[in-house]
Scaffold this active site. Structure first.
Site, PDB file in Angstrom:
ATOM      1  N   ASP A 144      41.392  42.174  45.346  1.00  8.16           N
ATOM      2  CA  ASP A 144      41.077  43.595  45.454  1.00  8.16           C
ATOM      3  C   ASP A 144      41.798  44.324  44.320  1.00  8.16           C
ATOM      4  O   ASP A 144      42.940  43.994  43.989  1.00  8.16           O
ATOM      5  CB  ASP A 144      41.581  44.152  46.786  1.00  8.16           C
ATOM      6  CG  ASP A 144      40.720  43.724  47.961  1.00  8.16           C
ATOM      7  OD1 ASP A 144      39.870  42.841  47.779  1.00  8.16           O
ATOM      8  OD2 ASP A 144      40.918  44.255  49.071  1.00  8.16           O
ATOM      9  N   HIS A 214      42.314  34.959  45.496  1.00  2.63           N
ATOM     10  CA  HIS A 214      41.455  33.864  45.915  1.00  2.63           C
ATOM     11  C   HIS A 214      40.813  33.191  44.714  1.00  2.63           C
ATOM     12  O   HIS A 214      40.809  33.737  43.603  1.00  2.63           O
ATOM     13  CB  HIS A 214      40.366  34.391  46.862  1.00  2.63           C
ATOM     14  CG  HIS A 214      40.898  34.946  48.152  1.00  2.63           C
ATOM     15  ND1 HIS A 214      40.594  34.400  49.385  1.00  2.63           N
ATOM     16  CD2 HIS A 214      41.728  35.998  48.408  1.00  2.63           C
ATOM     17  CE1 HIS A 214      41.201  35.096  50.334  1.00  2.63           C
ATOM     18  NE2 HIS A 214      41.895  36.073  49.762  1.00  2.63           N
ATOM     19  N   SER A 332      49.983  43.494  41.361  1.00  2.00           N
ATOM     20  CA  SER A 332      50.137  43.089  39.979  1.00  2.00           C
ATOM     21  C   SER A 332      48.780  42.985  39.302  1.00  2.00           C
ATOM     22  O   SER A 332      47.906  43.816  39.529  1.00  2.00           O
ATOM     23  CB  SER A 332      50.894  41.768  39.884  1.00  2.00           C
ATOM     24  OG  SER A 332      51.294  41.515  38.563  1.00  2.00           O
TER      25      SER A 332
END
Length: 363
Positions: A144, A214, A332
């Site tokens: 995200d 992911h 980050s």
């Protein structure tokens, strides 16, 4: 009839506030306007870097780089692990939710009392249905966040934000593959086919985003390269000032192969993100107290052995599209660098918000 006094009205002493504000807006590349409460912490960081606008930019960057960000990040990590009293959890987490706009309706556990410390809250899991995978795209978002930049890699230089580039070789480090043509660039070393091109995507994770990342596609990880380094903020506003910020910060680069050739995913650390965790690699330790500047540490997942006088490489870590890969401690940046046919096209817009599983592009 109102009588006016014969003497002139006293003038208030006006500080050159508007001139300074205009100058700071020019430095930051935007129009200055009061920051909403949710953005006050980040606005303060901008202020630290741009305060006393009469100083040269190089001096401000040098001052910022001298901050003990690694020490502060380790201290923040210890604080994150402190178990909070049950009665204090909801007020603290609610303040964080309000400050950074966290959507707790997506969390697998919405009850704030469930999270024993800040670290558990930052690394909260999501409900499985809220991040569906795009089946029509061969490449999906690993996290995200917000798209900072994307496109083809040209002249072995990659943009960290618009107009500010960094060296691909400094970012990934030297490669074992040797060039047959002395005039070949570092970019050419990564490509396996003349019909392919090298592409990149940069995803910035803000503090309020989901902090796990992911696998963006089906691929095989062959090498982990850990670069110890600084832990400066990777906020886009800071990235405009600090050249090669992504090459200076601590990062973990996972490189391997996918169906079209070279593929890499690099997790870039930042202030308060000294902990980068990769689930299948328990040996990885980030933000250690001491490190050699410019050094890196390799760990291969491929076994090499001799068969009939030939060297064969086998193994690697196979990952499936959408599989949970690792996590940050706060927020980050993820940088994808991959080889693909020249007709690969992105379905993105600069600055757009994106979520895990959304398509990045297609063939």
């Amino acid at each position: 009839m109102t009588l006016r006094p014969p003497w002139p009205r006293p003038h208030r002493i006006q500080a050159p506030r508007f001139a300074l504000r205009h100058r700071l807006s020019v430095l930051s590349g935007g129009v200055s306007r009061p920051a909403p409460w949710r953005r006050r912490p980040i606005s303060f960081l901008y202020y630290v870097l741009s305060v006393n606008a009469l100083r040269p930019l190089a001096n401000r960057v040098a001052l910022y780089r001298s901050f003990p960000t690694r020490l502060l990040s380790r201290a923040w990590g210890r604080l994150n692990g402190v178990e909070l009293p049950t009665w204090l959890r909801k007020p603290i987490y609610s303040l964080y939710i309000w400050t950074f706009g966290v959507n707790m309706q997506e969390a697998a556990v919405e009850d704030l009392h469930h999270y024993r410390n800040l670290g558990e809250f930052f690394r909260r899991r999501l409900k499985p249905a809220v991040r569906p995978l795009c089946a029509s795209s061969c490449l999906v978002s690993p996290a995200d966040g917000r798209i900072l930049h994307f496109g083809r890699v040209k002249n072995s230089e990659v943009e960290q934000v618009k107009g500010v580039t960094y060296s691909l070789e400094n970012f990934l480090g030297p490669q074992k593959k040797q060039a047959h043509d002395p005039s070949s660039s570092f970019r050419d070393l990564l490509l396996s086919s003349p019909d392919s091109d090298l592409f990149h995507v940069v995803v910035y994770l803000a503090p309020g985003d989901y902090h796990c990342f992911h696998s963006p596609t089906d691929w095989r990880v062959e090498l982990r390269r850990h670069f110890p380094g600084s832990l400066m903020s990777v906020n886009p506003g800071v990235a405009r000032w600090v050249k090669e910020l992504f090459c200076l910060n601590e990062r973990v680069a996972l490189t391997g192969q996918w169906q079209h050739g070279f593929f890499s995913l690099t997790a870039v650390g930042a202030t308060n993100v000294g902990s980068i965790r990769v689930y299948f690699d328990q040996e990885l330790q980030t933000n250690t107290p001491r490190y050699s500047k410019g050094s890196f540490h390799d760990h291969s997942y491929v076994s090499v052995h001799q068969v009939a006088l030939q060297t064969l490489a086998e193994g690697g870590v196979a990952l499936q599209k959408g599989e949970a890969l690792g996590e940050f401690n706060l927020g980050s940046t993820i940088v994808l660098l991959f080889e693909a046919p020249k007709d690969f096209s992105f379905s993105l817009q600069p600055g757009q918000r994106i979520r895990v599983g959304q398509g990045l592009g297609s063939l």
